[in-house]
Design a protein around this motif. Structure first.
Motif, PDB file in Angstrom:
ATOM      1  N   ARG A   1      88.070  30.032  57.290  1.00  0.00           N
ATOM      2  CA  ARG A   1      87.113  31.399  57.626  1.00  0.00           C
ATOM      3  C   ARG A   1      87.663  32.146  58.555  1.00  0.00           C
ATOM      4  O   ARG A   1      88.348  33.123  58.014  1.00  0.00           O
ATOM      5  CB  ARG A   1      86.307  30.861  57.117  1.00  0.00           C
ATOM      6  CG  ARG A   1      85.310  31.737  56.788  1.00  0.00           C
ATOM      7  CD  ARG A   1      83.155  31.242  56.068  1.00  0.00           C
ATOM      8  NE  ARG A   1      82.978  32.592  55.588  1.00  0.00           N
ATOM      9  CZ  ARG A   1      82.363  32.989  54.979  1.00  0.00           C
ATOM     10  NH1 ARG A   1      83.556  33.005  53.943  1.00  0.00           N
ATOM     11  NH2 ARG A   1      82.233  34.085  54.148  1.00  0.00           N
TER      12      ARG A   1
ATOM     13  N   LEU B   1      91.546  33.702  58.077  1.00  0.00           N
ATOM     14  CA  LEU B   1      90.928  34.954  57.739  1.00  0.00           C
ATOM     15  C   LEU B   1      90.208  36.010  57.784  1.00  0.00           C
ATOM     16  O   LEU B   1      90.453  37.680  57.566  1.00  0.00           O
ATOM     17  CB  LEU B   1      90.566  34.467  55.361  1.00  0.00           C
ATOM     18  CG  LEU B   1      89.604  35.782  55.036  1.00  0.00           C
ATOM     19  CD1 LEU B   1      91.482  36.242  54.458  1.00  0.00           C
ATOM     20  CD2 LEU B   1      89.033  35.063  53.913  1.00  0.00           C
ATOM     21  N   PHE B   2      89.107  35.646  59.055  1.00  0.00           N
ATOM     22  CA  PHE B   2      88.324  36.718  59.091  1.00  0.00           C
ATOM     23  C   PHE B   2      89.571  37.402  61.015  1.00  0.00           C
ATOM     24  O   PHE B   2      89.202  39.171  60.807  1.00  0.00           O
ATOM     25  CB  PHE B   2      86.701  36.352  60.015  1.00  0.00           C
ATOM     26  CG  PHE B   2      85.766  35.961  59.108  1.00  0.00           C
ATOM     27  CD1 PHE B   2      86.000  36.623  57.625  1.00  0.00           C
ATOM     28  CD2 PHE B   2      84.867  35.437  59.118  1.00  0.00           C
ATOM     29  CE1 PHE B   2      85.498  36.013  56.793  1.00  0.00           C
ATOM     30  CE2 PHE B   2      83.740  35.798  58.376  1.00  0.00           C
ATOM     31  CZ  PHE B   2      84.193  36.151  57.170  1.00  0.00           C
TER      32      PHE B   2
ATOM     33  N   LEU C   1      91.969  39.539  58.894  1.00  0.00           N
ATOM     34  CA  LEU C   1      91.231  40.931  58.020  1.00  0.00           C
ATOM     35  C   LEU C   1      90.750  42.057  59.150  1.00  0.00           C
ATOM     36  O   LEU C   1      90.867  43.210  59.618  1.00  0.00           O
ATOM     37  CB  LEU C   1      89.845  40.971  57.546  1.00  0.00           C
ATOM     38  CG  LEU C   1      90.294  39.729  55.662  1.00  0.00           C
ATOM     39  CD1 LEU C   1      88.767  39.252  55.687  1.00  0.00           C
ATOM     40  CD2 LEU C   1      90.962  40.705  54.909  1.00  0.00           C
TER      41      LEU C   1
ATOM     42  N   ALA D   1      88.679  44.823  51.883  1.00  0.00           N
ATOM     43  CA  ALA D   1      88.963  43.618  51.826  1.00  0.00           C
ATOM     44  C   ALA D   1      87.959  42.649  52.199  1.00  0.00           C
ATOM     45  O   ALA D   1      87.509  41.706  52.467  1.00  0.00           O
ATOM     46  CB  ALA D   1      89.954  43.688  52.123  1.00  0.00           C
TER      47      ALA D   1
ATOM     48  N   SER E   1      84.842  41.403  50.895  1.00  0.00           N
ATOM     49  CA  SER E   1      84.851  41.007  49.771  1.00  0.00           C
ATOM     50  C   SER E   1      85.276  39.455  50.208  1.00  0.00           C
ATOM     51  O   SER E   1      84.611  38.782  48.897  1.00  0.00           O
ATOM     52  CB  SER E   1      85.981  40.861  49.171  1.00  0.00           C
ATOM     53  OG  SER E   1      86.770  41.313  49.497  1.00  0.00           O
ATOM     54  N   GLN E   2      85.168  39.729  51.297  1.00  0.00           N
ATOM     55  CA  GLN E   2      85.280  38.255  51.953  1.00  0.00           C
ATOM     56  C   GLN E   2      83.595  37.442  52.777  1.00  0.00           C
ATOM     57  O   GLN E   2      83.239  36.844  53.984  1.00  0.00           O
ATOM     58  CB  GLN E   2      85.947  37.737  52.728  1.00  0.00           C
ATOM     59  CG  GLN E   2      87.820  38.339  52.144  1.00  0.00           C
ATOM     60  CD  GLN E   2      87.725  36.691  51.450  1.00  0.00           C
ATOM     61  OE1 GLN E   2      87.176  35.860  50.859  1.00  0.00           O
ATOM     62  NE2 GLN E   2      88.520  37.458  50.251  1.00  0.00           N
ATOM     63  N   SER E   3      83.268  38.702  52.658  1.00  0.00           N
ATOM     64  CA  SER E   3      81.342  37.988  53.324  1.00  0.00           C
ATOM     65  C   SER E   3      82.005  38.310  54.978  1.00  0.00           C
ATOM     66  O   SER E   3      81.096  37.285  55.473  1.00  0.00           O
ATOM     67  CB  SER E   3      81.154  36.948  53.009  1.00  0.00           C
ATOM     68  OG  SER E   3      80.549  36.907  51.690  1.00  0.00           O
ATOM     69  N   MET E   4      82.960  38.832  55.524  1.00  0.00           N
ATOM     70  CA  MET E   4      82.997  38.762  56.569  1.00  0.00           C
ATOM     71  C   MET E   4      81.727  40.365  57.091  1.00  0.00           C
ATOM     72  O   MET E   4      81.345  40.823  56.871  1.00  0.00           O
ATOM     73  CB  MET E   4      83.936  40.384  57.170  1.00  0.00           C
ATOM     74  CG  MET E   4      84.223  40.423  58.677  1.00  0.00           C
ATOM     75  SD  MET E   4      85.846  41.239  59.237  1.00  0.00           S
ATOM     76  CE  MET E   4      86.918  39.973  59.146  1.00  0.00           C
TER      77      MET E   4
ATOM     78  N   SER F   1      88.287  45.453  45.134  1.00  0.00           N
ATOM     79  CA  SER F   1      89.901  44.848  46.154  1.00  0.00           C
ATOM     80  C   SER F   1      89.683  46.224  45.722  1.00  0.00           C
ATOM     81  O   SER F   1      89.788  46.773  44.805  1.00  0.00           O
ATOM     82  CB  SER F   1      90.599  43.900  46.113  1.00  0.00           C
ATOM     83  OG  SER F   1      90.863  44.035  45.281  1.00  0.00           O
TER      84      SER F   1
END
Length: 248
Positions: free
Chosen positions: A21, A24-25, A28, A55, A58-61, A195
């Protein structure tokens, strides 16, 4: 002992998930920084930044992390990232496109080349496999936004080239030139997209044998684990049996 082993496994999986995670952050945020640096800090007036923020959300950043990345892109001390595309063939002759954002071209080229070599692939020149892919604007929505027929009618109304509906989502496709107009028209009708972005898509997908598919997946995982790699796209299709095995 069994209980201890289970707890250890749970902790290992949690640690691994947290690390993934965080990575990924980081990727992003890198895209947000680049998009912000290239234009205005307002997503409503910066199409690339808007797609990057969608984006990230959508990944809860977290909102504050997104805002810091936008501000960093506007500041004079923001890192300078180069956009690079690598093309090549993976196991079984699968065509792969690797899109990167890097602050060190030499490092990234060496890492990507090493990954291809390790898993029986071969890195090629730019354009060596690109002709097998199309560049499309892609806007996705969840299934609860309407039926496949409703989405097809809407696609015609907003100027999308087509819409694909599967068991997970509605996917609207358009040319890169029409991306912003189509996305804005869809959002006026359906609300914010799940997205959106401009991506490479294979013109045709080839089913690969399971033994080749396993090696291919390992290569893609190594590439995607690289901080400089933003996206890996290939013209492959994995069997249901292999997908089930990988999901275990």
């Amino acid at each position: 002992m069994a209980g201890h082993s289970h707890a250890h496994n749970v902790m290992f999986k949690k640690t691994k998930a947290n690390a993934a995670r965080s990575k990924l952050f980081s990727k992003l945020a890198r895209e947000i920084i680049v998009a912000s640096k290239m234009g205005l800090p307002d997503p409503d007036h910066n199409a690339r930044l808007r797609a990057a923020v969608i984006a990230a959300k959508s990944q809860s950043m977290p909102k504050d992390v997104i805002e810091r990345a936008i501000k960093k892109g506007q500041g004079g001390d923001a890192e300078s990232y180069d956009e690079i595309r690598y093309e090549g063939y993976g196991p079984g002759g699968v065509a792969l496109i690797v899109e990167c954002l890097t602050d060190n071209r030499t490092r990234t080229a060496a890492d990507v080349r090493a990954a291809f070599s390790k898993f029986g692939g071969q890195l090629g020149e730019t354009g060596s496999v690109g002709f097998m892919f199309d560049r499309n604007g892609v806007i996705t929505y969840p299934l609860d936004k309407g039926s496949a027929d409703d989405m097809l009618e809407l696609a015609l109304e907003v100027g999308a080239d087509e819409v694909d509906t599967d068991e997970e989502e509605h996917e609207f496709l358009c040319s890169p030139e029409n991306f912003t107009a189509v996305r804005d028209a869809l959002e006026a009708k359906l609300g914010p997209a799940a997205s959106s972005g401009i991506f490479f898509r294979p013109q045709a997908a080839n089913v690969v044998p399971d033994n080749v598919g396993e090696t291919l997946v390992k290569l893609i995982e190594v590439l995607e684990d690289n901080d400089d790699v933003q996206r890996v796209t290939g013209n492959y299709e994995l069997s249901e049996a292999l997908l089930a095995k990988l999901g275990e």
